[in-house]
Write a protein that holds these residues in place. Sequence first.
Motif, PDB file in Angstrom:
ATOM      1  N   LEU A 124      38.122  17.460   3.202  1.00  0.00           N
ATOM      2  CA  LEU A 124      38.057  17.964   2.090  1.00  0.00           C
ATOM      3  C   LEU A 124      38.179  16.940   1.201  1.00  0.00           C
ATOM      4  CD1 LEU A 124      38.128  21.646   2.292  1.00  0.00           C
ATOM      5  CD2 LEU A 124      35.857  20.348   2.528  1.00  0.00           C
ATOM      6  N   ASP A 125      39.558  16.835   1.618  1.00  0.00           N
ATOM      7  CA  ASP A 125      40.017  15.766   0.074  1.00  0.00           C
ATOM      8  C   ASP A 125      39.273  14.371   0.405  1.00  0.00           C
ATOM      9  OD1 ASP A 125      41.921  17.828   0.100  1.00  0.00           O
ATOM     10  OD2 ASP A 125      43.676  16.078   1.437  1.00  0.00           O
ATOM     11  N   ALA A 126      38.652  13.976   1.748  1.00  0.00           N
ATOM     12  CA  ALA A 126      38.077  12.613   1.878  1.00  0.00           C
ATOM     13  C   ALA A 126      37.302  13.074   0.344  1.00  0.00           C
ATOM     14  CB  ALA A 126      37.385  12.357   2.849  1.00  0.00           C
ATOM     15  N   LEU A 127      35.992  13.985   1.049  1.00  0.00           N
ATOM     16  CA  LEU A 127      35.046  14.397   0.155  1.00  0.00           C
ATOM     17  C   LEU A 127      35.088  15.186  -1.292  1.00  0.00           C
ATOM     18  CD1 LEU A 127      33.319  17.349   2.151  1.00  0.00           C
ATOM     19  CD2 LEU A 127      32.512  14.640   1.717  1.00  0.00           C
ATOM     20  N   ALA A 128      36.267  14.853  -1.492  1.00  0.00           N
ATOM     21  CA  ALA A 128      36.543  15.181  -3.002  1.00  0.00           C
ATOM     22  C   ALA A 128      36.867  14.114  -3.830  1.00  0.00           C
ATOM     23  CB  ALA A 128      37.523  16.667  -3.702  1.00  0.00           C
ATOM     24  N   ARG A 129      37.345  12.766  -3.453  1.00  0.00           N
ATOM     25  CA  ARG A 129      37.706  12.142  -3.382  1.00  0.00           C
ATOM     26  C   ARG A 129      36.050  10.686  -3.200  1.00  0.00           C
ATOM     27  NH1 ARG A 129      41.098  10.787  -0.229  1.00  0.00           N
ATOM     28  NH2 ARG A 129      40.090   9.929   1.164  1.00  0.00           N
ATOM     29  N   ALA A 130      35.673  11.538  -2.543  1.00  0.00           N
ATOM     30  CA  ALA A 130      34.652  10.385  -2.811  1.00  0.00           C
ATOM     31  C   ALA A 130      33.256  11.561  -4.147  1.00  0.00           C
ATOM     32  CB  ALA A 130      33.353  10.448  -0.978  1.00  0.00           C
ATOM     33  N   LEU A 131      33.076  11.714  -4.225  1.00  0.00           N
ATOM     34  CA  LEU A 131      32.597  13.006  -5.263  1.00  0.00           C
ATOM     35  C   LEU A 131      33.211  12.409  -6.739  1.00  0.00           C
ATOM     36  CD1 LEU A 131      31.934  16.080  -3.848  1.00  0.00           C
ATOM     37  CD2 LEU A 131      30.152  14.427  -4.146  1.00  0.00           C
ATOM     38  N   GLY A 132      34.165  12.075  -6.985  1.00  0.00           N
ATOM     39  CA  GLY A 132      34.949  11.897  -7.970  1.00  0.00           C
ATOM     40  C   GLY A 132      34.777  10.425  -8.608  1.00  0.00           C
ATOM     41  N   GLU A 133      35.086   9.315  -7.109  1.00  0.00           N
ATOM     42  CA  GLU A 133      34.633   8.382  -7.493  1.00  0.00           C
ATOM     43  C   GLU A 133      33.297   7.974  -7.405  1.00  0.00           C
ATOM     44  OE1 GLU A 133      35.807   6.332  -3.300  1.00  0.00           O
ATOM     45  OE2 GLU A 133      37.866   6.696  -3.821  1.00  0.00           O
ATOM     46  N   THR A 134      32.489   8.644  -7.430  1.00  0.00           N
ATOM     47  CA  THR A 134      31.064   8.435  -7.860  1.00  0.00           C
ATOM     48  C   THR A 134      30.747   8.688  -9.315  1.00  0.00           C
ATOM     49  OG1 THR A 134      29.992  10.006  -6.524  1.00  0.00           O
ATOM     50  CG2 THR A 134      30.633   7.775  -4.692  1.00  0.00           C
ATOM     51  N   GLY A 135      31.129   9.747  -9.326  1.00  0.00           N
ATOM     52  CA  GLY A 135      31.263  10.202 -11.065  1.00  0.00           C
ATOM     53  C   GLY A 135      29.508  10.795 -10.626  1.00  0.00           C
ATOM     54  N   VAL A 153      33.032  24.847  -2.318  1.00  0.00           N
ATOM     55  CA  VAL A 153      32.814  24.773  -2.961  1.00  0.00           C
ATOM     56  C   VAL A 153      34.121  25.064  -4.103  1.00  0.00           C
ATOM     57  CG1 VAL A 153      31.841  25.969  -5.768  1.00  0.00           C
ATOM     58  CG2 VAL A 153      30.125  24.948  -3.405  1.00  0.00           C
ATOM     59  N   ALA A 154      34.961  26.067  -3.902  1.00  0.00           N
ATOM     60  CA  ALA A 154      35.758  26.649  -3.665  1.00  0.00           C
ATOM     61  C   ALA A 154      36.893  25.242  -3.455  1.00  0.00           C
ATOM     62  CB  ALA A 154      36.476  27.575  -3.561  1.00  0.00           C
ATOM     63  N   ALA A 155      36.646  25.151  -2.732  1.00  0.00           N
ATOM     64  CA  ALA A 155      37.604  23.540  -2.125  1.00  0.00           C
ATOM     65  C   ALA A 155      38.167  22.755  -2.734  1.00  0.00           C
ATOM     66  CB  ALA A 155      38.284  23.932  -0.689  1.00  0.00           C
ATOM     67  N   LEU A 156      36.413  21.888  -2.664  1.00  0.00           N
ATOM     68  CA  LEU A 156      36.406  21.196  -3.889  1.00  0.00           C
ATOM     69  C   LEU A 156      37.016  21.615  -4.738  1.00  0.00           C
ATOM     70  CD1 LEU A 156      32.470  19.730  -2.432  1.00  0.00           C
ATOM     71  CD2 LEU A 156      34.965  18.789  -1.518  1.00  0.00           C
ATOM     72  N   ARG A 157      36.715  22.461  -5.967  1.00  0.00           N
ATOM     73  CA  ARG A 157      37.276  22.315  -7.025  1.00  0.00           C
ATOM     74  C   ARG A 157      38.355  22.619  -6.846  1.00  0.00           C
ATOM     75  NH1 ARG A 157      32.682  27.466  -8.987  1.00  0.00           N
ATOM     76  NH2 ARG A 157      31.527  25.935 -10.174  1.00  0.00           N
ATOM     77  N   ARG A 189      40.437  20.332  -5.533  1.00  0.00           N
ATOM     78  CA  ARG A 189      41.067  19.421  -5.086  1.00  0.00           C
ATOM     79  C   ARG A 189      40.263  18.305  -6.475  1.00  0.00           C
ATOM     80  NH1 ARG A 189      40.921  21.917  -1.007  1.00  0.00           N
ATOM     81  NH2 ARG A 189      41.755  20.586   1.205  1.00  0.00           N
ATOM     82  N   GLY A 190      39.990  19.063  -7.465  1.00  0.00           N
ATOM     83  CA  GLY A 190      40.268  18.335  -8.793  1.00  0.00           C
ATOM     84  C   GLY A 190      38.529  17.869  -9.337  1.00  0.00           C
ATOM     85  N   VAL A 191      37.161  18.026  -8.553  1.00  0.00           N
ATOM     86  CA  VAL A 191      36.168  18.220  -8.567  1.00  0.00           C
ATOM     87  C   VAL A 191      35.353  18.855  -9.255  1.00  0.00           C
ATOM     88  CG1 VAL A 191      33.882  17.241  -7.503  1.00  0.00           C
ATOM     89  CG2 VAL A 191      35.489  17.404  -6.354  1.00  0.00           C
ATOM     90  N   SER A 192      35.473  17.339 -10.270  1.00  0.00           N
ATOM     91  CA  SER A 192      35.210  17.823 -11.996  1.00  0.00           C
ATOM     92  C   SER A 192      33.418  18.139 -12.046  1.00  0.00           C
ATOM     93  CB  SER A 192      35.371  17.140 -13.447  1.00  0.00           C
ATOM     94  OG  SER A 192      34.146  15.595 -12.976  1.00  0.00           O
ATOM     95  N   GLY A 193      32.770  17.344 -11.612  1.00  0.00           N
ATOM     96  CA  GLY A 193      30.833  17.907 -11.724  1.00  0.00           C
ATOM     97  C   GLY A 193      30.714  19.070 -11.105  1.00  0.00           C
TER      98      GLY A 193
END
Length: 404
Positions: free
Chosen positions: A310-321, A352-356, A358-362
């Motif tokens: 989940l950390d990796a997913l959140a980081r990837a989603l954040g990087e791509t914007g 969804v809750a786990a990604l949020r 971790r700071g996923v803003s999309g």
Amino acid sequence: MNRTRPLHLSVTLVVAGTIVLLSGCSAQVVAAGSAAPPASATPSASATGATAAAVDAPTVAGYPVGEFPPVPLFQLPDLALLDGSASAFTIDLTARVGDHPGLTVAPAHCDASGAVVSGAGSAYLYGDGSGTYTGPDGTVQNFRDGSGTTVIGDVTIQNFGDGSGTYADGATTIQNFGDGSGTYVDPELAVQIFGDGSGNWTRGDVTIQNFGDGSGTYADGTTRIQNFGDGSGTYTDPGITIQNFGDGTGVVDGTPVEVAPIATVPVLGVFPTLATLAPLASCGTTITLSDGVLFDFDQAVVRSDAVPVLDALARALGETGAPQAVISGHTDAIGSDDDNQELSERRAAAVVAALRDRGVSGGLSAEGFGESRPVAPDEIDGADNPAGRQLNRRVEIFIPAFGA
């Protein structure tokens, strides 16, 4: 002059890491990226009719009286990056997410209604074939007509879609004009091909000119060769001067000799064209996680050992914007439809809750499909298919194509 029979060569582009030959025919071909010293070329078998009176005249090392090496052909370095550069116009999330058991990144395919079809492809993030993507590595633009640009680190590639384009990486610059002409420059070598059979090659103090009409020159600081394309030419080094008048006569350091006319310089081949970019067809990216990576059996609480994924997913989603993502839960067909539907919805909501957290803003949305969208059969010929059921128990994260 050297009477060795010319060796015919054709223009060849090998994109697997070899060289491009740019020549027609010659008695001598130099190594890629270098020019062989003319005096080291293979001499002809005869003295080409030199007079007996001139037998004791000075000679070029390895050559009979009055003969000298031809103007050498030259080659471009490996230009595989030109055709290979098309791959730089696609960015895949795989490297960003990382390699985790039970996780895959693939292209998302959609049906005519826009609904995601589970289970196939490689993500390009361009939807209808055009768009702009910007990430930490750089920016990619694809204009859908075979043209596009990419800037990743020090590398800038422009593909104009008509066989022309440019490449620059801070050390090497390539211009391809799409009409058979182009230029190549790196810290050691400069090559110009003009598309009419002419060109220039320079490395250090070595310069080769091919004028495309049968004439050419070679100079390396101590040796100079001129071929005037009509059978005549000159050769000069610190130890000898030879003139060949093209009419069967010549002069070696002022001494007349009989010598055959020299062969013309063969024309160059053309600069290889740049492959156009195929329009990209994908409606987005699908990241798939096996349920066993995230949850215990029949549960919707995220396991503690799922944190790295989940950390990796959140980081990837954040990087791509990515502006949005849809998280969908899926189950196999074991159990009732209602139970499976509820479980799939709760699992999607948990991700969804786990990604949020971790700071996923999309924008993130959750949906469940229960057992209605299998990617593999739960049974084969009436027998249970555990491997298929395992594939069906999954959570998918769909990132729609985005860009300008």
